[in-house]
Structures are given as C-alpha cells and as structure tokens.
Design an enzyme around this catalytic site. Structure first.
Site, short mmCIF file in Angstrom:
data_model
loop_
_atom_site.label_atom_id
_atom_site.label_comp_id
_atom_site.label_asym_id
_atom_site.label_seq_id
_atom_site.Cartn_x
_atom_site.Cartn_y
_atom_site.Cartn_z
N HIS A 156 -56.21 52.64 8.77
CA HIS A 156 -55.79 53.77 9.45
C HIS A 156 -55.99 53.89 10.87
O HIS A 156 -56.85 53.07 11.31
CB HIS A 156 -56.53 55.22 8.79
CG HIS A 156 -56.38 55.25 7.53
ND1 HIS A 156 -56.97 54.29 6.48
CD2 HIS A 156 -55.39 55.82 6.67
CE1 HIS A 156 -56.69 54.75 5.28
NE2 HIS A 156 -55.70 55.64 5.58
N ASN A 188 -55.95 67.93 -2.26
CA ASN A 188 -56.61 69.27 -1.94
C ASN A 188 -55.82 70.38 -1.41
O ASN A 188 -54.83 70.01 -0.86
CB ASN A 188 -57.91 69.08 -0.94
CG ASN A 188 -57.56 68.26 0.11
OD1 ASN A 188 -57.10 66.93 0.11
ND2 ASN A 188 -57.45 69.06 1.15
N HIS A 223 -64.34 63.35 1.07
CA HIS A 223 -63.37 62.15 0.62
C HIS A 223 -63.61 61.78 -0.58
O HIS A 223 -62.51 61.30 -1.42
CB HIS A 223 -63.76 60.75 1.45
CG HIS A 223 -62.84 59.75 1.45
ND1 HIS A 223 -61.52 59.70 1.65
CD2 HIS A 223 -63.19 58.34 1.23
CE1 HIS A 223 -60.92 58.40 1.35
NE2 HIS A 223 -62.05 57.61 1.11
N SER A 280 -54.84 56.12 -0.80
CA SER A 280 -56.34 56.54 -1.56
C SER A 280 -56.26 56.73 -3.07
O SER A 280 -55.58 57.34 -3.45
CB SER A 280 -56.89 57.78 -0.80
OG SER A 280 -57.01 57.83 0.34
N MET A 287 -53.33 61.50 7.16
CA MET A 287 -53.64 60.69 8.07
C MET A 287 -53.10 59.23 8.17
O MET A 287 -53.56 58.44 8.83
CB MET A 287 -55.30 60.48 8.27
CG MET A 287 -55.94 61.95 8.17
SD MET A 287 -57.76 61.70 8.20
CE MET A 287 -58.47 63.30 7.63
N SER A 288 -52.02 59.25 7.30
CA SER A 288 -51.41 57.82 7.41
C SER A 288 -49.87 58.15 7.29
O SER A 288 -49.47 59.09 7.81
CB SER A 288 -51.77 57.29 6.06
OG SER A 288 -51.31 57.89 4.74
N HIS A 343 -60.17 51.69 -0.15
CA HIS A 343 -59.24 50.73 0.41
C HIS A 343 -59.54 49.24 0.16
O HIS A 343 -60.10 48.80 1.17
CB HIS A 343 -58.78 51.23 1.75
CG HIS A 343 -58.20 52.95 1.69
ND1 HIS A 343 -56.67 52.83 1.74
CD2 HIS A 343 -58.65 53.97 1.88
CE1 HIS A 343 -56.48 54.08 2.02
NE2 HIS A 343 -57.70 54.72 1.85
N ALA A 369 -52.22 60.28 -0.09
CA ALA A 369 -52.70 61.65 -0.43
C ALA A 369 -52.99 62.43 0.67
O ALA A 369 -52.95 62.14 2.04
CB ALA A 369 -54.34 61.02 -0.95
N TYR A 387 -57.33 56.01 12.67
CA TYR A 387 -58.60 56.47 12.76
C TYR A 387 -60.08 55.65 12.77
O TYR A 387 -61.14 55.69 13.24
CB TYR A 387 -59.06 57.92 12.14
CG TYR A 387 -59.05 57.39 10.55
CD1 TYR A 387 -60.00 56.90 9.85
CD2 TYR A 387 -57.93 58.12 9.59
CE1 TYR A 387 -60.11 56.77 8.74
CE2 TYR A 387 -57.92 57.70 8.38
CZ TYR A 387 -59.10 57.25 7.73
OH TYR A 387 -59.08 56.94 6.47
N GLU A 388 -59.64 54.30 12.20
CA GLU A 388 -60.53 53.22 12.22
C GLU A 388 -60.99 52.74 13.51
O GLU A 388 -61.73 51.98 13.59
CB GLU A 388 -60.03 52.39 11.19
CG GLU A 388 -60.11 52.90 9.69
CD GLU A 388 -59.68 51.98 8.70
OE1 GLU A 388 -60.60 51.02 8.27
OE2 GLU A 388 -58.68 52.44 8.01
N1 HPA Z 1 -56.01 66.54 5.48
C1 HPA Z 1 -55.85 65.56 6.00
N2 HPA Z 1 -55.59 64.30 5.27
C2 HPA Z 1 -55.91 64.47 4.18
C3 HPA Z 1 -56.19 65.63 3.29
C4 HPA Z 1 -56.47 67.09 4.19
O1 HPA Z 1 -56.64 67.98 3.84
N3 HPA Z 1 -56.28 65.40 1.93
C5 HPA Z 1 -55.99 64.09 2.04
N4 HPA Z 1 -55.74 63.45 3.02
#
Ligand code: HPA
Length: 273
Positions: A85, A237, A248, A32, A213-214, A63, A115, A87-88
């Site tokens: 990903h 974060n 996001h 990301s 998530m990757s 992306h 990220a 989740y897509e």
């Molecule tokens: N959780 C999951 N995936 C993420 C996060 C998060 O806080 N930040 C960036 N990708």
C-alpha cells in the site's frame, strides 16, 4: 540515470520465468484476509516478492508477499497473495509495479479484491460490492512521471476503467450462486488513518459508496496498460452509522467471516471469464 520501467519489468519477468513457463490469463490481487484463495490454485508455483526484483514487500499483517501462478477453474492465473500500500511509505510506482509485471507475463485481465468501509446506508458488515467506478482521492497518481509509450498512452481515458462485460458476468454468476452482490463507487484514500466524521459525510455527498486504502492505483495502471478490470470489495465495517472504532483486527475478522462466500463468488466468476 534511472532505469526505465520497461527495463525493470523485463528483469522481474525474467525472475518469474526462471521458475515457470505458465502464461497467466488473469492477474489477481487479493486484499485483506482473502489471500487464502491462493491456496486453492492447482499446481501452484509460488515466487516470493523478495525474489522478484522491483517488488516491494508488505509490512502489514494479513498480507503475505508472494506471487502464485497456477490453474484455477481451468484458467491460468497469477495471484498476488498480499499487496503493498501507498501508506507503507513506498512510491506509487512501486505499489503498481506488480500490475505491470503481471501484464508483461501475459495477463489481459485484472481481478482485484479489497476490504472497505461502507458509506452507503444500505451496506452491512460482510456485504460484497462490485466496483462500478472509483474516485481517486489519494492526492497523487501512479502515472505521474515520464510516460513510456510502449506501456500505454500519456493521457489514458478512465471512462471505462471497470469493464462492463466483466461486471455483467459477475452479476450473472452472483445471481446463479445466490450470492448477494451490491454495486457502487469505491473511494480511494491514501490512509493509513481511518476517516473522520466530516470526511465520511463528504465521501457520501460526493458519490462514494465504500472507502478504502488500496485498488485505485493498481486499477489506474491496469487501465493505462489496456487491461480489463474487475473489482469486488468486501464491506468490513460500516461508516454510515458513525466513524469507525474498528481496528485492523476487526477488519480482518469481518473479511475472514465473508471469505467462503467471497471465494465461492470469485471462483465462479473466474470460471466464466
Ligand atoms: N476506511 C478505509 N479503509 C478501510 C476501511 C475504512 O473504514 N475498512 C477497510 N478498509
């Protein structure tokens, strides 16, 4: 009868080979907001994911989908600008297919960035974390299904998924450049929902330092294929102060703020590989 992965990989390699003869040494997957490193590649040949059979295209903002092959710090690299990903809604096989293709194009090393949310209390937004190991909590595995021996063994070890030599090199380069580089365990969830307070607590107790998530599927496949892997995560974060209310867009903004430092480090490491 379904087509074997090897046949699909060969078709994808042929599509890329129609555009360039360059043989990449290093495969790179940029997460990301970090795709702009692909702009720094010299004499780039860009192949859109949609022109490569078997490549899925991303639906997520931030992306862009293209494979960029060219020179970076005197190495031939193959950069996935943007990634897909789980989740897509695509299969794990589709998520990890580009890794198979980059390996078949010649790459023996996978350098992956992402990220993530910081779980370890020491993390602040913008920190960079060298991935020492991962915990696969996606609930599945990209190697489920018939194993093709020419791609790798049925039961691959994951004891050294993140290459120690590359990690040491990354630490040396970070120290030389004066870039702070933490090290920790990446916890991979499927997403797309962010974590609940109870999940955040669990991840910390069970040994996760950052969550995302990757990456986990791609690293499992790269490791299965015998590639050396290096992974660096940007903490976009922090979750140790409570669950994320970040969107996001906030994640992309944090990744973008860290970008110059991150790119400097990644280039420095590529130079030394
Ligand atoms: N959780 C999951 N995936 C993420 C996060 C998060 O806080 N930040 C960036 N990708």
């Amino acid at each position: 009868m379904s087509t074997s992965i090897v046949e699909c990989v060969n078709a994808a390699v042929a599509a890329v080979r129609a555009k360039t003869d360059l043989v990449p040494q290093i495969a790179m997957i940029l997460g990301s907001g970090l795709g702009s490193l692909a702009d720094e590649v010299e004499n780039p040949v860009a192949v859109s994911f949609s022109d490569i059979p078997g490549f899925a295209t991303s639906t997520v903002s931030g992306h862009v989908g293209e494979l960029v092959i060219g020179t970076l710090e005197n190495h031939v690299v193959c950069i996935m600008r943007g990634r897909v990903h789980y989740y897509e809604g695509i299969s794990m096989r589709q998520v990890t297919f580009p890794v198979r293709v980059m390996k078949a194009l010649g790459a023996s090393t996978l350098f992956v960035t992402n990220a993530s949310g910081g779980i370890s209390p020491q993390f602040k937004v913008g920190d960079l974390m060298l991935i020492s190991d991962h915990i696969n909590f996606t609930g599945t595995n990209p190697l489920i299904g018939p194993n093709e021996e020419e791609l790798g063994p049925r039961f691959p070890a994951m004891s050294r998924a993140y290459d120690e030599g590359l990690r040491n090199k990354a630490k040396q380069v970070a120290a030389k450049l004066g870039v702070e580089l933490h090290e920790g365990v990446y916890w991979g969830n499927s997403g797309p929902s962010y974590e609940t307070p109870a999940e955040i607590k669990m991840i910390g107790i069970l040994g996760g330092d950052a969550v995302g998530m990757s990456t986990v599927p791609e690293v499992i496949v790269a490791s299965h294929a015998g590639m050396r892997v290096l992974g660096i995560s940007c903490i976009t974060n922090v979750l140790h102060q409570g669950p994320s209310t970040d969107t996001h867009t906030d994640v992309l903004k944090a990744a973008s703020d860290a970008r110059p430092r991150f790119i400097n480090l990644v280039r420095g490491i590529v130079k030394e590989i």
